[in-house]
Design a protein around this motif. Structure first.
Motif, PDB file in Angstrom:
ATOM      1  N   GLY A  88      -1.884   2.345  -4.303  1.00  6.69           N
ATOM      2  CA  GLY A  88      -1.532   1.411  -3.235  1.00  6.69           C
ATOM      3  C   GLY A  88      -2.534   0.290  -3.124  1.00  6.69           C
ATOM      4  O   GLY A  88      -2.168  -0.883  -2.939  1.00  6.69           O
ATOM      5  N   TRP A  89      -3.812   0.628  -3.249  1.00  6.72           N
ATOM      6  CA  TRP A  89      -4.868  -0.392  -3.198  1.00  6.72           C
ATOM      7  C   TRP A  89      -4.725  -1.382  -4.354  1.00  6.72           C
ATOM      8  O   TRP A  89      -4.841  -2.603  -4.158  1.00  6.72           O
ATOM      9  N   LEU A  90      -4.456  -0.884  -5.546  1.00  3.46           N
ATOM     10  CA  LEU A  90      -4.280  -1.775  -6.698  1.00  3.46           C
ATOM     11  C   LEU A  90      -3.080  -2.710  -6.498  1.00  3.46           C
ATOM     12  O   LEU A  90      -3.146  -3.891  -6.858  1.00  3.46           O
ATOM     13  N   PHE A 119      -7.305   1.002   6.156  1.00  6.91           N
ATOM     14  CA  PHE A 119      -6.881   1.274   7.526  1.00  6.91           C
ATOM     15  C   PHE A 119      -5.376   1.412   7.655  1.00  6.91           C
ATOM     16  O   PHE A 119      -4.891   2.015   8.625  1.00  6.91           O
ATOM     17  N   SER A 120      -4.633   0.896   6.696  1.00  8.93           N
ATOM     18  CA  SER A 120      -3.194   1.189   6.700  1.00  8.93           C
ATOM     19  C   SER A 120      -2.971   2.680   6.459  1.00  8.93           C
ATOM     20  O   SER A 120      -2.088   3.301   7.067  1.00  8.93           O
ATOM     21  N   ALA A 146       0.838  -1.205   0.000  1.00  6.73           N
ATOM     22  CA  ALA A 146       0.000   0.000   0.000  1.00  6.73           C
ATOM     23  C   ALA A 146       0.871   1.253   0.000  1.00  6.73           C
ATOM     24  O   ALA A 146       0.572   2.234  -0.693  1.00  6.73           O
ATOM     25  N   ASP A 147       1.963   1.209   0.738  1.00  3.57           N
ATOM     26  CA  ASP A 147       2.855   2.362   0.837  1.00  3.57           C
ATOM     27  C   ASP A 147       3.655   2.567  -0.448  1.00  3.57           C
ATOM     28  O   ASP A 147       3.739   3.677  -0.981  1.00  3.57           O
ATOM     29  N   THR A 203      -9.271  -4.741   0.846  1.00  2.00           N
ATOM     30  CA  THR A 203      -9.599  -3.323   0.666  1.00  2.00           C
ATOM     31  C   THR A 203      -9.700  -2.629   2.016  1.00  2.00           C
ATOM     32  O   THR A 203      -9.169  -1.525   2.212  1.00  2.00           O
ATOM     33  N   VAL A 204     -10.383  -3.273   2.954  1.00  2.00           N
ATOM     34  CA  VAL A 204     -10.516  -2.710   4.304  1.00  2.00           C
ATOM     35  C   VAL A 204      -9.144  -2.530   4.944  1.00  2.00           C
ATOM     36  O   VAL A 204      -8.850  -1.478   5.529  1.00  2.00           O
TER      37      VAL A 204
END
Length: 270
Positions: free
Chosen positions: A177-179, A221-222, A145-146, A216-217
């Motif tokens: 990041g999500w992808l 939250f990250s 994600a980062d 995704t959740v």
């Protein structure tokens, strides 16, 4: 600065990698306990506890960690309380931006911090008991994600995500990041590489649709964990949570995104 960052990173890896990969679970648990206690000390400093307050708070966190293990009452309530804190207080604080280091908010965050740190310790130790690949897959969610957010934000970032808290973050970066998490997580689940991992466990436990929703959740939250610590630092008037890691800031700077992800991930699998 770069030289300092590299030296610190090499030293940290020289300690972390052998213990994570080869040492018994007990040694890994002891190492993570040290990390948690230092993070608790930094948490108290950001909440502006004066004098010996941060040291006392770190000791309290350590005692709470030991007590939670000795009592053997089960750790699910810890995960639930930590998750509730992040689900409710995290977004509220980021949207309303109350003064965190004063009054009821400080008292609340001191209590919630102990719960969160202890819950994260138990989550990591439990993950390491499953296997090295499993604990690394938990960390990978935050890393992906980062990293994805960094490169997508650099290339495409136009719309600020939280300009008053962390001006460098963008919505495009968050989507990137999500992808990254979705792609790598799906590949890991399909190929069963290094199984068991968080990705294979989510698919096995909940099916593909819920597994992707869960990832995704965790990605969301990250970001919340990262922004929450940024808000604490901005209100405290500091750039880093401490100088414990030369060139990298503090321990909390390195694990902020993990604080909500770990207890929520365990609950999603329970």
């Amino acid at each position: 600065m770069l030289k300092t960052r590299v030296i610190t990173a090499v030293v940290l890896l020289a300690v972390l990698l052998p213990i994570t990969f080869f040492a018994p679970v007990g040694a890994f648990a002891a190492l993570i306990a040290v990390v948690v206690i230092f993070a608790a000390w930094e948490w108290a400093r950001l909440l502006k506890l004066g004098g010996a307050g941060p040291i006392v708070y770190a000791v309290v966190a350590g005692v709470a960690l030991i007590a939670s293990t000795r009592l053997g009452l089960g750790y699910k309530p810890l995960y639930e309380m930590a998750a509730i804190f992040w689900v409710l207080a995290g977004p509220f604080a980021l949207l309303r931006k109350p003064v965190l280091a004063a009054g009821p908010w400080r008292a609340f965050l001191l209590f919630a911090g102990v719960i969160t740190f202890v819950a994260c310790w138990h989550a990591l130790v439990a993950a390491r008991s499953v296997g090295v690949a499993f604990v690394l897959s938990l960390l990978l969610v935050v890393w992906l994600a980062d990293i994805g957010a960094y490169f997508a934000g650099k290339a495409l970032g136009r719309h600020k995500l939280a300009p008053s808290i962390s001006p460098g973050k963008t919505w495009e970066g968050a989507v990137g990041g999500w992808l990254a998490v979705m792609i790598v997580g799906s590949l890991a689940a399909v190929t069963l590489v290094f199984t068991p991992t968080l990705f294979t466990a989510l698919v096995h436990h909940s099916g593909w649709a819920r597994a992707l929703a869960s990832l995704t959740v965790l990605t969301v939250f990250s970001v919340i964990g990262d922004l929450f610590e940024s808000l604490m630092k901005r209100q405290a008037g500091v750039k880093d949570s401490s100088g414990l890691l030369p060139g990298h800031g503090g321990v909390l700077d390195r694990i902020d995104a993990l604080l909500p992800v770990l207890p929520i991930a365990v609950l999603l699998l329970s």
